[in-house]
Design an enzyme around this catalytic site. Structure first.
Site, PDB file in Angstrom:
ATOM      1  N   ASP A 105      41.492 -57.091 -14.552  1.00 25.41           N
ATOM      2  CA  ASP A 105      42.249 -57.304 -15.784  1.00 25.41           C
ATOM      3  C   ASP A 105      41.639 -58.407 -16.642  1.00 25.41           C
ATOM      4  O   ASP A 105      40.867 -59.241 -16.174  1.00 25.41           O
ATOM      5  CB  ASP A 105      43.689 -57.706 -15.456  1.00 25.41           C
ATOM      6  CG  ASP A 105      44.515 -56.558 -14.914  1.00 25.41           C
ATOM      7  OD1 ASP A 105      44.009 -55.420 -14.863  1.00 25.41           O
ATOM      8  OD2 ASP A 105      45.671 -56.796 -14.530  1.00 25.41           O
ATOM      9  N   ASP A 106      42.043 -58.416 -17.924  1.00 24.64           N
ATOM     10  CA  ASP A 106      41.830 -59.532 -18.863  1.00 24.64           C
ATOM     11  C   ASP A 106      40.414 -59.639 -19.404  1.00 24.64           C
ATOM     12  O   ASP A 106      40.005 -60.714 -19.881  1.00 24.64           O
ATOM     13  CB  ASP A 106      42.256 -60.871 -18.243  1.00 24.64           C
ATOM     14  CG  ASP A 106      43.696 -60.847 -17.766  1.00 24.64           C
ATOM     15  OD1 ASP A 106      44.526 -60.244 -18.460  1.00 24.64           O
ATOM     16  OD2 ASP A 106      43.995 -61.415 -16.696  1.00 24.64           O
TER      17      ASP A 106
ATOM     18  N   HIS B 122      49.439 -55.558 -19.954  1.00 24.47           N
ATOM     19  CA  HIS B 122      49.260 -56.971 -19.626  1.00 24.47           C
ATOM     20  C   HIS B 122      50.588 -57.529 -19.125  1.00 24.47           C
ATOM     21  O   HIS B 122      51.626 -57.371 -19.774  1.00 24.47           O
ATOM     22  CB  HIS B 122      48.798 -57.703 -20.888  1.00 24.47           C
ATOM     23  CG  HIS B 122      48.513 -59.155 -20.699  1.00 24.47           C
ATOM     24  ND1 HIS B 122      47.740 -59.647 -19.681  1.00 24.47           N
ATOM     25  CD2 HIS B 122      48.894 -60.248 -21.425  1.00 24.47           C
ATOM     26  CE1 HIS B 122      47.645 -60.959 -19.785  1.00 24.47           C
ATOM     27  NE2 HIS B 122      48.344 -61.345 -20.826  1.00 24.47           N
TER      28      HIS B 122
END
Length: 282
Positions: free
Chosen positions: A13-14, A133
């Protein structure tokens, strides 16, 4: 009759939020077991991260965001309840409270999510799946919007529905959050026609997926198709959009590039996939 194999997407993620996180994700793909990443399309480093991921053949999905003080992808004046003062709310809890108390307009959320997908594609990303998210796509009322996008765009969707394990009792805070997400995922109405939900784990271990935790997570996988979420990064970066955020980014990177982890995958016959290869192999 032969049993189904375990096919696993290891998704970081991210991507696009910070250069140190991007570097860790890309290294975990080059030298480790990461097969996929999800991009924060409005992140400060999103443009460069998307280009570098494309250069090294890393599959990329879209990390739909409604928090973490990012500027919106839609014009700020068009989504004032989503981005008060021109920024998304600071935390998942801030957004959830505002949403559940009627302070956020549904049509603005839809506009912002569509704008994020458009932004990712403008950055050259061949988006191959969707997730949320901080898992906000599971919120009542948000879920139908995200699943409508998934159906329209023919994109699979992360579905964090991992059942609790006894070891979770040692850390009740993460256990409570993960269990709440599991309840939301498992009590949601049946997926709309054309939407594929891919069972996902790694929520409980988020930020502390060291080698021991990663090996345990792999050992707990049954047969079938799964995603394991992770958060590799280099060092201990300060993320201005979320200054209080501290994860074990480096420990996760070390685990994801560990020879012991690779050997465990081989010993258990776990097949690594991206979302695109998972779909083509189905």
């Amino acid at each position: 009759m032969a049993s189904r194999p375990t096919r696993l997407v290891v998704n970081a993620d991210d991507l696009g939020l910070h250069a140190s996180l991007d570097a860790g994700i890309l290294k975990a793909h080059r030298e480790g077991i990461v097969t996929s990443a999800t991009l924060l399309a409005m992140g400060p480093t999103a443009r460069e991260a998307a280009a570098r991921a494309r250069e090294q053949g890393l599959a990329v999905g879209l990390h739909l965001a409604l928090s973490t003080r990012l500027a919106p992808a839609a014009p700020a004046h068009a989504v004032p309840t989503v981005a008060p003062e021109g920024r998304l709310r600071g935390s998942w809890a801030d957004f959830a409270k505002a949403w559940l108390t009627g302070k956020v307009r549904r049509e603005e959320v839809a506009q912002e999510l569509d704008a994020q997908l458009q932004r990712a594609r403008e950055l050259g990303v061949a988006v191959d799946h969707l997730d949320g998210h901080q898992h906000l796509h599971l919120l009542p009322g948000i879920r139908p919007l995200v699943e409508s996008m998934a159906a329209r765009e023919h994109l699979p969707l992360r579905w964090p529905d991992a059942l609790p394990r006894l070891g979770w009792l040692r850390t009740p805070g993460p256990a409570l959050k993960t269990t709440l997400l599991t309840v939301l995922a498992r009590t949601a109405p049946r997926a709309p026609t054309g939407v594929r939900r891919v069972s996902a784990g790694g929520v409980f271990e988020a930020g502390k997926l060291d080698e021991s935790a990663l090996l345990s997570a792999l050992d707990a996988l049954p047969s079938g198709d799964f995603e394991l979420g992770c958060h590799p990064g280099e060092g201990t970066p300060h993320v201005p959009e979320d200054p209080a955020w501290t994860y074990g980014w480096q420990a996760e990177l070390d685990a994801l590039t560990s020879p012991r982890v690779r050997a465990r995958l081989q010993a258990r016959g776990i097949q690594l996939h991206s979302y695109a290869t998972l779909a083509s192999a189905t």
